[in-house]
Design a protein around this motif. Structure first.
Motif, PDB file in Angstrom:
ATOM      1  N   ALA A   1       0.820  -1.216   0.000  1.00 59.41           N
ATOM      2  CA  ALA A   1       0.000   0.000   0.000  1.00 59.41           C
ATOM      3  C   ALA A   1       0.852   1.264   0.000  1.00 59.41           C
ATOM      4  CB  ALA A   1      -0.930   0.011   1.216  1.00 59.41           C
ATOM      5  N   ARG A   2       2.125   1.163   0.459  1.00 58.16           N
ATOM      6  CA  ARG A   2       2.977   2.349   0.548  1.00 58.16           C
ATOM      7  C   ARG A   2       4.151   2.301  -0.425  1.00 58.16           C
ATOM      8  NH1 ARG A   2       2.204   0.954   5.972  1.00 58.16           N
ATOM      9  NH2 ARG A   2       4.320   0.129   6.103  1.00 58.16           N
TER      10      ARG A   2
ATOM     11  N   ALA B   1      -6.207   1.737   2.576  1.00 63.47           N
ATOM     12  CA  ALA B   1      -5.600   2.857   1.856  1.00 63.47           C
ATOM     13  C   ALA B   1      -6.507   3.336   0.731  1.00 63.47           C
ATOM     14  CB  ALA B   1      -4.240   2.441   1.306  1.00 63.47           C
ATOM     15  N   CYS B   2      -7.117   2.400   0.019  1.00 64.83           N
ATOM     16  CA  CYS B   2      -8.022   2.778  -1.072  1.00 64.83           C
ATOM     17  C   CYS B   2      -9.246   3.525  -0.550  1.00 64.83           C
ATOM     18  CB  CYS B   2      -8.459   1.536  -1.841  1.00 64.83           C
ATOM     19  SG  CYS B   2      -7.132   0.751  -2.783  1.00 64.83           S
TER      20      CYS B   2
ATOM     21  N   SER C   1      -6.770   4.704   6.489  1.00 59.54           N
ATOM     22  CA  SER C   1      -5.608   4.062   7.112  1.00 59.54           C
ATOM     23  C   SER C   1      -5.233   4.737   8.423  1.00 59.54           C
ATOM     24  CB  SER C   1      -4.412   4.090   6.155  1.00 59.54           C
ATOM     25  OG  SER C   1      -4.671   3.324   5.007  1.00 59.54           O
ATOM     26  N   GLU C   2      -5.237   6.078   8.434  1.00 61.34           N
ATOM     27  CA  GLU C   2      -4.844   6.796   9.646  1.00 61.34           C
ATOM     28  C   GLU C   2      -5.837   6.552  10.778  1.00 61.34           C
ATOM     29  OE1 GLU C   2      -4.191  10.892   8.821  1.00 61.34           O
ATOM     30  OE2 GLU C   2      -2.516  10.527   7.441  1.00 61.34           O
TER      31      GLU C   2
END
Length: 482
Positions: free
Chosen positions: A228-229, A426-427, A431-432
């Motif tokens: 994802a990153r 993430a999509c 996420s945060e």
């Protein structure tokens, strides 16, 4: 054919000589990584490098995967009990050194040493049981051992957290020392049967290729978890390197006089399919165990102390299921049908959890109990089929192949579920929020977030597919009765 009463009595007496030592060795083997996992935050705080602290677990798994086939071959040649003593000694030495590690890199090196010993514990203990007990009676005794193993796996998180809090992270390694010493004493009661003998030459090229292959595979799995990153370049490079090394490894092993990977045994469809079942089952079971505490923390707001108990319903279900399945195999002689039914129900439960994200904590606990029963239907019969198909002369190598496959499935399943979870988060742009909930020290209910539940639902679907694939593979095995 059903054993005569006097044969049953003899096998029961033999098992009681084996049970204390083998069950303790298996408990040590399965509980180690779970114990250490509870201490990882403290290790990161004391030794630094929190972004690398997962290497403490990965290094052990890599070393254990490398060592398992070597121990299987050595056990067949020189005797299973003798080689088990050597593995336990190496594991104990590594545990002691881990308590003295002054830095994270040194701890990782000592974990490699510990894993080189730990890789033989489960392999050789399973092979010793198969050597002493007939296939038909093995089901009941496998159930007893499975109950001990599951108890250890379930209780380890509940034990590791207070140990670390009271005495620091070295305590989780020190705990191995008295347990290993007791194992040495109990294993003296195990009959020391000789191996098949013969000349032996260590396949240095094969070991090197196997180590490089596993390193590349682990690099690919770690890149997959970070997909994802990242841009995917590291994942593609690691995957290509793994594929090339696998081809070279199998070419080397097919020509080796002393292969680490039993290519000849894998030509037996029962052994090959059983190994694939073990891989699918490892992916399903361990990825579920890793996911559940995260789910309960993020969805229900449980505290760190409470999270250690979230796996208990599943562990209890596995204890109940292992005992039932062991007796069913002994009474009927049937092997594959129980796993096929169990994995089908397990897949159904996972798909249900994916479709119903509003389940309460009590409903989730009931589902986990059912999943525990379902997951207990597989590995006992698989071990019986592997041992029956391999024959006595190749018990060590056959047990090593199924253990290797299970560890590989565990690593692959955990990486895939983690990658899918964080990629979906993430999509969705949450996420945060997810990380904030996961790391929060506050307790109590949390606000419902549909985007986070969608991510968990996607993971449940993947876990259901792991279970379904295991059931499908079981249906292809022809050895349906022993």
């Amino acid at each position: 054919m059903t054993p005569l009463p006097e044969d049953r009595a003899r096998m029961r007496a033999t098992f009681m000589r084996l049970f204390p030592g083998l069950s303790l060795v298996m408990a040590i083997a399965v509980a180690d990584n779970t114990l250490v996992a509870t201490a990882l935050p403290t290790i990161a705080a004391d030794l630094g490098n929190p972004e690398r602290v997962s290497l403490v677990v990965v290094a052990y798994m890599l070393a254990a995967m490398l060592a398992a086939p070597v121990y299987g071959l050595l056990g067949d040649l020189f005797g299973l009990r003798l080689v088990l003593f050597a593995a336990l000694g190496l594991f104990t030495t590594g545990s002691l050194l881990c308590t003295l590690a002054p830095s994270l890199p040194v701890l990782v090196v000592f974990r490699v040493l510990q894993g080189l010993g730990g890789g033989g514990l489960m392999v050789l203990a399973q092979a010793l049981l198969s050597q002493a007990i007939s296939p038909r009676e093995r089901g009941r005794f496998q159930g007893y051992l499975a109950s001990i193993v599951v108890c250890s796996q379930g209780l380890a998180p509940a034990l590791g957290a207070p140990l670390t809090a009271a005495f620091g992270w070295p305590a989780v390694f020190l705990l191995n020392l008295p347990l290993a010493a007791l194992s040495f004493v109990l294993l003296l009661r195990v009959p020391a049967l000789p191996g098949r003998g013969g000349a032996f030459r260590l396949d240095i090229v094969g070991i090197t290729l196997l180590a490089l292959t596993l390193s590349a595979a682990m690099s690919a799995l770690m890149a997959l978890q970070d997909i994802a990153r990242s841009d995917g370049l590291r994942l593609a490079a690691s995957a290509c390197a793994t594929a090339v090394l696998i081809a070279l490894l199998f070419r080397n092993q097919s020509r080796s006089s002393y292969p680490l990977i039993p290519i000849a045994l894998l030509r037996n469809p029962t052994i090959l399919l059983s190994d694939l079942v073990a891989m699918a089952h490892g992916a399903f079971l361990v990825a579920t165990i890793v996911l559940i505490p995260t789910l309960f923390r993020v969805r229900y707001g449980l505290t760190t102390a409470e999270l250690g108990l979230t796996i208990m319903p599943m562990s209890l279900g596995m204890i109940v299921g292992a005992s039932i399945i062991g007796n069913l195999v002994t009474r009927t002689g049937r092997t594959t049908i129980w796993g096929m039914v169990g994995m089908a129900i397990g897949a159904g439960l996972m798909f249900t959890a994916a479709a119903l994200p509003c389940l309460t904590q009590g409903q989730m606990a009931a589902m986990l109990f059912g999943l525990g029963i379902c997951s207990s239907t597989v590995m006992g019969p698989v071990q019986i089929m592997i041992a029956t198909a391999a024959g006595r002369e190749h018990l060590g190598s056959a047990s090593a192949s199924v253990q290797f496959a299970r560890i590989l499935g565990t690593a692959l399943g955990t990486a895939l579920t983690s990658a899918l979870l964080f990629l979906t988060l993430a999509c969705s742009g949450v996420s945060e929020t997810f990380v904030a909930r996961l790391t929060s020290t506050a307790a109590g209910p949390v606000l419902w977030d549909p985007a986070i539940d969608i991510a968990f639902s996607a993971v449940f679907v993947l876990l259901g597919l792991f279970a379904a694939s295991g059931g499908l593979l079981l249906s292809r095995i022809s050895l349906t009765k022993v």
